[in-house]
Design a protein around this motif. Sequence first.
Motif, PDB file in Angstrom:
ATOM      1  N   HIS A 159      30.066  82.491  22.928  1.00  0.00           N
ATOM      2  CA  HIS A 159      31.259  81.691  23.120  1.00  0.00           C
ATOM      3  C   HIS A 159      31.236  81.192  24.495  1.00  0.00           C
ATOM      4  O   HIS A 159      31.412  82.286  26.002  1.00  0.00           O
ATOM      5  N   GLY A 160      31.435  80.354  24.887  1.00  0.00           N
ATOM      6  CA  GLY A 160      31.437  79.143  25.704  1.00  0.00           C
ATOM      7  C   GLY A 160      31.144  80.138  27.436  1.00  0.00           C
ATOM      8  O   GLY A 160      31.317  79.742  28.653  1.00  0.00           O
ATOM      9  N   HIS A 204      29.712  83.658  14.818  1.00  0.00           N
ATOM     10  CA  HIS A 204      29.785  82.774  16.713  1.00  0.00           C
ATOM     11  C   HIS A 204      29.231  83.789  17.705  1.00  0.00           C
ATOM     12  O   HIS A 204      29.518  84.236  18.171  1.00  0.00           O
ATOM     13  N   ASP A 262      28.641  77.101  22.817  1.00  0.00           N
ATOM     14  CA  ASP A 262      29.396  77.694  21.930  1.00  0.00           C
ATOM     15  C   ASP A 262      27.873  77.464  21.173  1.00  0.00           C
ATOM     16  O   ASP A 262      27.875  76.280  20.694  1.00  0.00           O
TER      17      ASP A 262
END
Length: 246
Positions: free
Chosen positions: A29-30, A26, A19
């Motif tokens: 994401h992953g 953000h 992340d």
Amino acid sequence: MTNASKATARPLLEVQGIDVFYGAIHAIHGLSVIVNEGEIVTLIGSNGAGKTTALGAISRLLPIRSGDVLLDGRSLGSVPPHDVVRLGLAHVPERRRIFADLTVTENLEMGAFTVRSTADIASRMDEMFELFPRLAERRKQFGGTLSGGEQQMLAVARALMQRPRILLLDEPSMGLSPLFVERIFDIIETINKRGVTILLVEQNAHMALAIASRGYVLKNGMIVDQGSGARLRSDESIQAAYLGAH
């Protein structure tokens, strides 16, 4: 560099659920990506999808909030960027970022900053001039006076002076004429055949998937599809979104 063997299933680069944030935004994401030794793997996606951010995080130029990046099984989580280079990962950034006020030769010397032997540097430079004859012709020319395609060649050659195990390429065809685009993709395949694993970010998804063994599709900082280059290239939804099909 030696001739590349066929890609194996042995992971060289493992991106494990990272992340990345820009302040409160953000951005990634992953993200999980695997690049096996000997492969060309591409990340495709529209502008703003997070491709450049992903490469910056992998090479430690950007901080990772969570997750990890492994190079040949070793975590890069606490490794500073200059030591990432020493471990065998080189990054050619978007828009080349060569040293405009240095000559071609001086740019290549800067790329060998971790190499102590003058003879070794000279040998590596000869190797680059063999791979990029146009740079040999312009070795005394200042980087800022080169054409866009020549600057891209110089940026790639500068990274290869480290003899990396894996090369991260960010938009190598950006702003180039169609002739130079073809040449750059030929060079990428040649580098791979000489033993360098490649993670490629490229807006020209059609050509990227044509040379990649596998690809990942990035949207809004998340992987939304993945598969072989051939499968992604033939997928109608991928064609419509990224390959100019209607």
